[in-house]
Write a protein that holds these residues in place. Sequence first.
Motif, PDB file in Angstrom:
ATOM      1  N   GLU A  21       0.860  -1.137   0.100  1.00 14.03           N
ATOM      2  CA  GLU A  21      -0.190  -0.032   0.094  1.00 14.03           C
ATOM      3  C   GLU A  21       0.795   1.280  -0.027  1.00 14.03           C
ATOM      4  N   GLY A  22       0.529   2.221  -0.823  1.00 12.24           N
ATOM      5  CA  GLY A  22       1.078   3.493  -1.061  1.00 12.24           C
ATOM      6  C   GLY A  22       2.519   3.309  -1.839  1.00 12.24           C
ATOM      7  N   THR A  23       2.702   2.291  -2.474  1.00  9.76           N
ATOM      8  CA  THR A  23       4.205   2.013  -3.113  1.00  9.76           C
ATOM      9  C   THR A  23       3.680   2.081  -4.704  1.00  9.76           C
ATOM     10  N   GLN A  24       4.501   1.902  -5.533  1.00 13.27           N
ATOM     11  CA  GLN A  24       4.241   1.753  -7.013  1.00 13.27           C
ATOM     12  C   GLN A  24       3.790   0.197  -7.206  1.00 13.27           C
ATOM     13  N   LEU A  25       4.229  -0.544  -6.304  1.00 18.36           N
ATOM     14  CA  LEU A  25       3.900  -1.963  -6.433  1.00 18.36           C
ATOM     15  C   LEU A  25       2.291  -2.090  -6.356  1.00 18.36           C
ATOM     16  N   GLU A  26       1.649  -1.277  -5.506  1.00 15.90           N
ATOM     17  CA  GLU A  26       0.189  -1.061  -5.468  1.00 15.90           C
ATOM     18  C   GLU A  26      -0.448  -0.939  -7.020  1.00 15.90           C
ATOM     19  N   VAL A  27       0.065  -0.017  -7.656  1.00 14.22           N
ATOM     20  CA  VAL A  27      -0.238   0.457  -8.862  1.00 14.22           C
ATOM     21  C   VAL A  27      -0.078  -0.743  -9.918  1.00 14.22           C
ATOM     22  N   ALA A  28       1.066  -1.479  -9.862  1.00 11.66           N
ATOM     23  CA  ALA A  28       1.436  -2.538 -10.712  1.00 11.66           C
ATOM     24  C   ALA A  28       0.485  -3.757 -10.499  1.00 11.66           C
ATOM     25  N   LEU A  29       0.357  -4.055  -9.055  1.00 12.60           N
ATOM     26  CA  LEU A  29      -0.744  -4.943  -8.903  1.00 12.60           C
ATOM     27  C   LEU A  29      -1.884  -4.754  -9.097  1.00 12.60           C
ATOM     28  N   GLY A  30      -2.345  -3.459  -9.269  1.00 17.43           N
ATOM     29  CA  GLY A  30      -3.908  -3.227  -9.704  1.00 17.43           C
ATOM     30  C   GLY A  30      -4.058  -3.491 -11.313  1.00 17.43           C
ATOM     31  N   ASP A  31      -2.864  -2.831 -12.105  1.00 22.48           N
ATOM     32  CA  ASP A  31      -2.911  -2.951 -13.471  1.00 22.48           C
ATOM     33  C   ASP A  31      -2.969  -4.496 -13.844  1.00 22.48           C
ATOM     34  N   ARG A  32      -2.181  -5.359 -13.278  1.00 25.64           N
ATOM     35  CA  ARG A  32      -2.103  -7.038 -13.734  1.00 25.64           C
ATOM     36  C   ARG A  32      -3.525  -7.439 -13.219  1.00 25.64           C
ATOM     37  N   VAL A  33      -4.393  -6.940 -12.025  1.00 27.97           N
ATOM     38  CA  VAL A  33      -5.588  -7.285 -11.969  1.00 27.97           C
ATOM     39  C   VAL A  33      -6.548  -7.040 -13.157  1.00 27.97           C
ATOM     40  N   ILE A  34      -6.583  -5.829 -13.647  1.00 31.91           N
ATOM     41  CA  ILE A  34      -7.309  -5.578 -14.661  1.00 31.91           C
ATOM     42  C   ILE A  34      -7.130  -6.306 -15.883  1.00 31.91           C
ATOM     43  N   ALA A  35      -5.781  -6.560 -16.118  1.00 31.02           N
ATOM     44  CA  ALA A  35      -5.202  -7.261 -17.393  1.00 31.02           C
ATOM     45  C   ALA A  35      -5.912  -8.743 -17.280  1.00 31.02           C
ATOM     46  N   LEU A  36      -5.629  -9.323 -16.086  1.00 29.30           N
ATOM     47  CA  LEU A  36      -6.340 -10.707 -15.623  1.00 29.30           C
ATOM     48  C   LEU A  36      -7.795 -10.627 -16.104  1.00 29.30           C
ATOM     49  N   ALA A  37      -8.481  -9.766 -15.482  1.00 29.22           N
ATOM     50  CA  ALA A  37     -10.041  -9.814 -15.735  1.00 29.22           C
ATOM     51  C   ALA A  37     -10.419  -9.434 -17.198  1.00 29.22           C
TER      52      ALA A  37
END
Length: 702
Positions: free
Chosen positions: A505-521
């Motif tokens: 939370e609060g890091t660029q990893l949070e953004v990368a994780l969110g982007d990956r979830v959208i891509a998978l969905a």
Amino acid sequence: MAPGKDTGLDAAMLERLEKLAVNIPGVIYQYQQWPDGRTAFPYSSGGMLAIYGVRPEQVVEDAGIVFERIHPDDLDRVAASIDASAEALTPWVCTYRICDPGSGVRWLEGEATPEAQPDGSVLWHGYIRDVTLRIMEQRQREELERDRRLAAAVFENSTEAIVICDADNRIVQVNEAFVQITGYSHEEAIGRDPGFLSSGQQDSEFYAAMWAALERDGAWRGEVWNRRKDGEPYAQLLAISVLCDEGGTVRNYLAVATDITPLKRYEDELEQRANYDPLTGVPNRRLLTDRVLQGLRRAQRGGKALALCYLDLDNFKPVNDRYGHSTGDAVLSEVARRLVQEMRSDDTVARLGGDEFVLLFNDIDPARRELVNLLDRVLGAVREPLLLQGVEHRLTASIGVALSPPDAAEPDLLIRHADQAMYRAKEQGRNGHVFYDAEEDRKQEAAQRWRARIAHGIEAGELFLVYQPVIDLVTGEPISLEALVRWQHPERGELLPDAFIPDVEGTQLEVALGDRVIALALTQLDQWRAMGLEVPVSVNVSAQQLLEGSFYEKLQAQLAAHPALAAADLSLEILESSALANVERARRVLEDCARGGFRVALDDFGTGYSSLSYFRFLPVDTVKIDRSFVCDMLRDPADMDIVRSVIGLAQAFDRRVIAEGVENNALATRLRELGCRYGQGYGISRPMPAASVPEWVERHVG
């Protein structure tokens, strides 16, 4: 926060990470180069603005603007060095110039380590710093050296400041330059021993060695401090030659002197600039390092400790913002004066930059009592009101302390440990001091390693999604699916979001994780569409992800990769607290998404700081009542009132409302009676793998 709604935003962690990056004097970055020539900075700290004049978000997708800043004469060399590093996967090290529209040409020095990526690109992790001052000082030193050589050449052939003495070392003649330099007239000088000019800064041994050289070699040359008639000392470069007759008898002494006082002052100025902070006059990092090394050797010999204390002013930025940098500089100068006043004679105050100081205490009792008293005095001195131009400023300070022994015996490591302790002092309320804790440091390092493992898991494709249906509580038919992230860890098995989302939370990893979830969905939606299954999917979007500069553009690009899908197939679930953290910015981003056809839901409604005006302000079409209210609403009248209010509010504004946490038929029945048409929860279905969704939907349709 990454996708998933199990936790909230950890503001303290975000602030600490941002301050760590902000306070580093350079830019930490990731740079990526693909085989087709595309380049980008997937991550760069806030120092990107100070180094290149661009914001980090401007270069996340395209690094072109950075290369436009590189000096035309250096561009090919920089590009070639990057290509060579990429080809051999060897560290990239380069010094080059940039053209800064605001400050002209500046010198940068960069270092980075490359890593080959699965997609054929190369990703560098590195650091770039501004070395303009170092190079300029180097050039100044070179120019100074050239000037000194030139001065020596001129001295050899000049007739300025010539003094001729007889064999008894009595002045018989001086030139006009001597008069101008010393202030003594010809008449006042002739007949006297040149020793009348002596300043007393050279002792008898110095002159004895000089006369020994004259007798042995017939010449002497060196630097001498003399005194003018008005009492002012001056430095001269003096060359004395012995003049003998044909029989070898000394007849005269010839002295040729060049006034080098300005040169000495310039050398002193260079020394001052090299070792002292120009604003406050206290030592800088370079001199501090030298004194730390001396202190460490002293501690090893004497059996006592050296204390290195990192001091940061707690509330200095508002002074700069409100009253300007000139006032801020005056405050820093006064703080430095107070710190010096509180130090003992063998201690040191140094300024690292900004409002950061280092206090170096020698010969400290390991029991710490004396040191604690000293630090209390320092904190008290900083707290004293400071009056400037009729305005009273009140400051406090946070201090981190590293002791050697038992801590490290290296200056840089001691400074880093004290810096870490200082941030913990700020977390504990500021206006105090904290000693470095090695155990806490180990925990921080473990957390960093875990975040690195999460990053690897994202890149390695170890994340997957499960799906929980949302149904019509009247007909029982599914209306959508919520995508929930899981991590298939190779050693620990399947991990729920609580095991990794709080750590990013609060890091660029949070953004990368969110982007990956959208891509998978989106990929899964595409596959279901090909099978004839047409059920919308919702994904959770964190505040970090939503409010970054390029969220909508990235979302459009991800959707464009699936031509068979429409924007309405994907719903964005925004945590109420996330949306309201920066409601104006969230509104702009969500309006873009809504205009693009994406559905927007306000998740966990009722848990944040909702208000009627915010509800009207945000372009959402669905409200999800948080499960914490739904689960207990049959037992807790307060929860029942909240659920009833949210349903009424949603109906008043013609928004669809979904109840989370529907665990049984009794809850579903009561929700229908209250006017809530849609529900989600374990009583309907637990989250299921993608392969199970088609059969479940088929069983519940019609």
